[in-house]
Design an enzyme around this catalytic site. Structure first.
Site, short mmCIF file in Angstrom:
data_model
loop_
_atom_site.label_atom_id
_atom_site.label_comp_id
_atom_site.label_asym_id
_atom_site.label_seq_id
_atom_site.Cartn_x
_atom_site.Cartn_y
_atom_site.Cartn_z
N HIS A 18 0.85 -1.22 0.00
CA HIS A 18 0.00 0.00 0.00
C HIS A 18 0.88 1.26 0.00
O HIS A 18 0.60 2.21 -0.72
CB HIS A 18 -0.91 0.04 1.24
CG HIS A 18 -1.94 -1.05 1.30
ND1 HIS A 18 -2.10 -1.87 2.40
CD2 HIS A 18 -2.86 -1.47 0.41
CE1 HIS A 18 -3.09 -2.73 2.18
NE2 HIS A 18 -3.57 -2.51 0.98
N LYS A 42 -16.17 -8.07 3.70
CA LYS A 42 -15.02 -8.50 4.51
C LYS A 42 -15.30 -8.49 6.01
O LYS A 42 -16.03 -7.64 6.50
CB LYS A 42 -13.84 -7.57 4.25
CG LYS A 42 -13.14 -7.88 2.95
CD LYS A 42 -11.87 -7.07 2.78
CE LYS A 42 -11.16 -7.49 1.53
NZ LYS A 42 -10.02 -6.62 1.23
N ARG A 91 -2.21 -5.22 -9.00
CA ARG A 91 -1.12 -6.18 -8.77
C ARG A 91 -1.15 -7.21 -9.89
O ARG A 91 -0.84 -6.91 -11.02
CB ARG A 91 -1.29 -6.84 -7.39
CG ARG A 91 -1.03 -5.87 -6.24
CD ARG A 91 -1.54 -6.40 -4.94
NE ARG A 91 -2.97 -6.63 -5.04
CZ ARG A 91 -3.68 -7.38 -4.23
NH1 ARG A 91 -3.10 -7.98 -3.24
NH2 ARG A 91 -4.98 -7.52 -4.39
N SER A 129 -3.20 -8.25 2.23
CA SER A 129 -3.37 -8.24 3.69
C SER A 129 -3.77 -9.64 4.18
O SER A 129 -3.31 -10.09 5.23
CB SER A 129 -4.41 -7.20 4.10
OG SER A 129 -3.96 -5.93 3.73
N1 COA Z 1 0.10 -4.16 -2.37
C1 COA Z 1 -0.29 -5.16 -1.58
N2 COA Z 1 -1.56 -5.47 -1.36
C2 COA Z 1 -2.48 -4.71 -1.92
C3 COA Z 1 -2.18 -3.64 -2.74
C4 COA Z 1 -0.81 -3.38 -2.96
N3 COA Z 1 -0.40 -2.40 -3.74
N4 COA Z 1 -3.31 -3.09 -3.19
C5 COA Z 1 -4.30 -3.79 -2.66
N5 COA Z 1 -3.81 -4.77 -1.89
C6 COA Z 1 -4.55 -5.81 -1.23
C7 COA Z 1 -5.13 -5.46 0.07
O1 COA Z 1 -4.23 -5.78 1.08
C8 COA Z 1 -6.36 -6.29 0.07
O2 COA Z 1 -6.04 -7.59 0.46
P1 COA Z 1 -7.13 -8.55 1.13
O3 COA Z 1 -8.27 -8.68 0.16
O4 COA Z 1 -6.35 -9.79 1.31
O5 COA Z 1 -7.56 -7.89 2.40
C9 COA Z 1 -6.80 -6.34 -1.37
O6 COA Z 1 -5.65 -6.06 -2.08
C10 COA Z 1 -7.81 -5.33 -1.80
O7 COA Z 1 -8.14 -4.58 -0.72
P2 COA Z 1 -8.25 -3.04 -0.60
O8 COA Z 1 -7.42 -2.32 -1.60
O9 COA Z 1 -8.03 -2.71 0.83
O10 COA Z 1 -9.68 -2.85 -1.02
P3 COA Z 1 -10.94 -3.63 -0.52
O11 COA Z 1 -11.32 -4.52 -1.62
O12 COA Z 1 -10.81 -4.23 0.81
O13 COA Z 1 -11.90 -2.43 -0.32
C11 COA Z 1 -13.17 -0.53 -0.92
C12 COA Z 1 -12.48 -1.80 -1.37
C13 COA Z 1 -13.21 -0.33 0.58
C14 COA Z 1 -12.44 0.61 -1.56
C15 COA Z 1 -14.59 -0.69 -1.49
O14 COA Z 1 -15.23 -1.81 -0.91
C16 COA Z 1 -15.42 0.55 -1.29
O15 COA Z 1 -15.28 1.51 -2.02
N6 COA Z 1 -16.33 0.51 -0.27
C17 COA Z 1 -17.28 1.60 -0.03
C18 COA Z 1 -18.63 1.30 -0.70
C19 COA Z 1 -18.52 1.58 -2.17
O16 COA Z 1 -18.55 2.71 -2.62
N7 COA Z 1 -18.35 0.49 -2.95
C20 COA Z 1 -18.06 0.58 -4.37
C21 COA Z 1 -19.20 0.89 -5.25
S1 COA Z 1 -20.61 -0.10 -5.05
#
Ligand code: COA
Length: 161
Positions: A18, A42, A91, A129
């Site tokens: 991140h 999640k 990624r 994560s």
């Molecule tokens: N390096 C390492 N890991 C990375 C990374 C990077 N550069 N970029 C992302 N990741 C990983 C994260 O660790 C995470 O791993 P996990 O799934 O094992 O926990 C995964 O990639 C993706 O997670 P993250 O980037 O934290 O996003 P998310 O999918 O958990 O959350 C939100 C997405 C919160 C942005 C999304 O659900 C959201 O916008 N929620 C609000 C409601 C909304 O508007 N939804 C969208 C429209 S309906």
């Protein structure tokens, strides 16, 4: 006009992957608002205060960033914070479908906000994560993938200290 991006995520916990994306994003944007949002799909290991604290301490050397949290639609948050872009890291190919879907939904909800994808550094391509939590849960060494503070928090959470 200031170019502002929101970098949203669960950050459960924040990883070096991140941080890599934030650092790359800072080369393009004047300001990045790193925001903890809720992913309804999640179950979180760390509560919001713990995640924010780890983010704060892991990013304290970075300039031009702000930390925030929001419980609602990402595009509404972007609107509220006057951000023109949503920053996401890409990624492996496996990220594409989910990211594509989310970007298109966000565009449908608000056409003014653009999603910008940055390629993560090669060393973080298979980091997530979840995989870090899985290794840490069984006592695996994840130092080098997370900050020393996050490493300690994981050890505490899983009863290794
Ligand atoms: N390096 C390492 N890991 C990375 C990374 C990077 N550069 N970029 C992302 N990741 C990983 C994260 O660790 C995470 O791993 P996990 O799934 O094992 O926990 C995964 O990639 C993706 O997670 P993250 O980037 O934290 O996003 P998310 O999918 O958990 O959350 C939100 C997405 C919160 C942005 C999304 O659900 C959201 O916008 N929620 C609000 C409601 C909304 O508007 N939804 C969208 C429209 S309906």
């Amino acid at each position: 006009m200031q170019r502002v991006a929101i970098y949203p995520g669960s950050f459960d916990p924040v990883t070096n992957g991140h941080i890599d994306i934030i650092e790359r994003g800072l080369k393009i944007f004047d300001k990045i608002i790193v925001a903890i949002l809720h992913n309804p799909g999640k179950e979180y290991l760390f509560n919001i205060e713990e995640r924010m604290d780890m983010l704060e301490k892991s990013t304290k050397k970075l300039e031009n960033i702000e930390l925030d949290a929001f419980n609602g639609l990402l595009v509404d948050f972007a609107d509220q914070r006057k951000a023109q872009a949503i920053l996401r890291g890409m990624r492996a190919v496996s990220d594409f479908e989910y990211e594509f879907q989310m970007a298109l939904m966000n565009r449908r909800l608000n056409r003014e906000v653009q999603t910008v994808f940055l390629m993560t550094g090669l060393r973080w391509i298979f980091t997530s994560s979840s995989i870090i939590k899985e290794a840490a849960r069984f006592g695996g060494d994840v130092s080098g993938m997370v900050s020393s503070l996050v490493n300690r928090k994981l050890k505490e959470k899983f009863g290794f200290v």
